[in-house]
Design a protein around this motif. Structure first.
Motif, mmCIF file in Angstrom:
data_model
loop_
_atom_site.group_PDB
_atom_site.id
_atom_site.type_symbol
_atom_site.label_atom_id
_atom_site.label_comp_id
_atom_site.label_asym_id
_atom_site.label_seq_id
_atom_site.Cartn_x
_atom_site.Cartn_y
_atom_site.Cartn_z
ATOM 1 N N SER A 142 19.553 2.949 25.176
ATOM 2 C CA SER A 142 20.505 2.111 24.997
ATOM 3 C C SER A 142 22.217 2.739 25.339
ATOM 4 C CB SER A 142 20.670 1.733 23.382
ATOM 5 O OG SER A 142 21.652 1.340 23.058
ATOM 6 N N ALA A 143 22.882 1.988 26.101
ATOM 7 C CA ALA A 143 24.116 2.495 26.011
ATOM 8 C C ALA A 143 25.038 2.426 24.462
ATOM 9 C CB ALA A 143 24.787 1.201 27.099
ATOM 10 N N GLU A 144 26.198 2.961 24.633
ATOM 11 C CA GLU A 144 26.762 3.121 23.358
ATOM 12 C C GLU A 144 26.986 1.667 22.780
ATOM 13 O OE1 GLU A 144 31.536 3.371 22.751
ATOM 14 O OE2 GLU A 144 30.584 5.264 23.697
ATOM 15 N N PHE A 173 32.751 1.896 31.298
ATOM 16 C CA PHE A 173 31.531 2.497 30.854
ATOM 17 C C PHE A 173 30.471 1.462 30.205
ATOM 18 C CE2 PHE A 173 34.866 2.922 27.733
ATOM 19 C CZ PHE A 173 33.905 2.290 26.636
ATOM 20 N N ALA A 174 29.355 1.998 30.061
ATOM 21 C CA ALA A 174 28.477 0.961 29.585
ATOM 22 C C ALA A 174 28.295 0.942 28.124
ATOM 23 C CB ALA A 174 26.940 1.435 30.230
ATOM 24 N N SER A 175 28.311 -0.369 27.759
ATOM 25 C CA SER A 175 28.345 -0.457 26.225
ATOM 26 C C SER A 175 27.470 -1.974 26.067
ATOM 27 C CB SER A 175 29.687 -0.956 25.674
ATOM 28 O OG SER A 175 29.731 -1.004 24.371
ATOM 29 N N VAL A 176 26.875 -1.821 24.738
ATOM 30 C CA VAL A 176 25.938 -2.987 24.465
ATOM 31 C C VAL A 176 26.057 -3.308 22.900
ATOM 32 C CG1 VAL A 176 24.079 -1.488 24.016
ATOM 33 C CG2 VAL A 176 23.485 -3.955 24.653
ATOM 34 N N ARG A 208 30.591 -3.842 32.163
ATOM 35 C CA ARG A 208 30.963 -2.471 31.774
ATOM 36 C C ARG A 208 32.516 -2.583 31.384
ATOM 37 N NH1 ARG A 208 28.061 2.455 34.248
ATOM 38 N NH2 ARG A 208 26.028 1.675 33.694
ATOM 39 N N VAL A 209 32.892 -1.724 30.323
ATOM 40 C CA VAL A 209 34.248 -2.186 29.635
ATOM 41 C C VAL A 209 34.937 -0.872 29.629
ATOM 42 C CG1 VAL A 209 33.402 -4.004 28.261
ATOM 43 C CG2 VAL A 209 33.514 -1.695 27.492
#
Length: 295
Positions: A142-144, A173-176, A208-209
């Motif tokens: 999992s991403a952050e 960066f990846a986030s979820v 991505r954010v």
């Protein structure tokens, strides 16, 4: 029987509910009876277990066809690394003794790296310990989680400033969302795929954010202007200690972001399947801001 560890959490609850909607028997594993009340209303069997207690873990997985394993970083612990490694050892020893047909472990982006990645190196240890279990293993990296920003929301609403360990502020960066992780886990547990090697699946959000995007989404949700602030490296540890973390826990976080900010914690593109959630930042921050405003 589908056994879900961490069933009272943001991801685990979604997994348990999705499996119940699919008509599957679910044993929801929680630490305290009160955490299981709403899960019992879904038709889940409730098991009380502590991941540091071998007997309760062995009892929880007894008769399981499939297990979802989640080993959280313990909060409020003076030495969370040692405690989490104990949790991993207890869980993997039990699974080796009584392996289910299917095992899914929620892991972390960058878990493949043999580096000092702070919190992420604990998931590297988890993956290493699980590989000898005689089961069909899926590692859901999992991403952050977007919900991790919840700890910063009260201060941001009070001061208009959002401090960040992510540097620089414009780097994406990846986030979820945690609920998207839970939904993906349920889907993977319901798939029938057999192979002799671990299946690696990575999940992140729809796009991505950057921290600038996060501050903008928080501004939108709150109706206030929230300005992102890049914390200088020397301010990281004092801020984390002031927030109540132990020195050992603070070190795990600073070690993580020292590597994360170099861009090395990401999808293992050569081996990983890709999944993408559908929940946007605004969908997460809206309820969080409403919750804090109601307190």
């Amino acid at each position: 029987m589908f056994v879900i560890f961490g069933a009272s959490g943001k991801a685990g609850r979604v997994t348990a509910a999705a499996l119940r909607r699919a008509g599957k028997p679910v044993r929801a594993v929680v630490r305290h009876a009160r955490q299981g009340e709403s899960l019992a209303e879904l038709g889940c069997e409730i098991a009380l277990a502590d991941l540091t207690d071998p007997q309760s873990v062995a009892a929880a997985i007894k008769g399981a066809h499939a297990v979802q394993l989640l080993c959280p970083v313990p909060s409020g612990d003076t030495d969370p690394e040692t405690t989490m490694r104990t949790m991993i050892d207890v869980a993997t020893n039990a699974l080796c003794e009584d392996p289910p047909a299917t095992l899914l472990a929620i892991s972390d982006y960058g878990a493949e790296l043999p580096l000092n990645t702070g919190i992420t190196r604990l998931y590297h240890y988890l993956e290493k310990r699980l590989k000898p279990v005689a089961t069909q293993l899926t590692l859901l990296r999992s991403a952050e989680h977007m919900q991790n920003w919840a700890a910063f929301i009260p201060g941001a609403l009070a001061t208009g400033t959002l401090p960040s360990l992510h540097l620089p502020l414009e780097r994406r960066f990846a986030s979820v969302a945690a609920q998207d992780v839970g939904a993906a886990s349920a889907g993977l547990l319901l798939e029938s795929q057999q192979s002799g090697t671990p299946r690696i699946v990575s999940i992140e959000g729809p796009q991505r954010v950057s921290v600038n995007d996060i501050a903008a989404a928080l501004s939108e949700a709150s109706g206030r202007t929230i300005t992102p602030h890049a914390l200088p490296r020397e301010s990281w540890t004092p801020m984390l200690l002031k927030a109540g973390l132990s020195e050992n826990h603070a070190r795990l976080i600073t070690d993580l972001y020292d590597v994360h900010n170099t861009g090395r914690i990401d999808v293992e593109a050569s081996r990983s399947e890709r999944r993408f959630g559908t929940t946007a930042l605004r969908d997460v921050f809206g309820p969080l801001v409403a919750k804090f405003n109601s307190q």
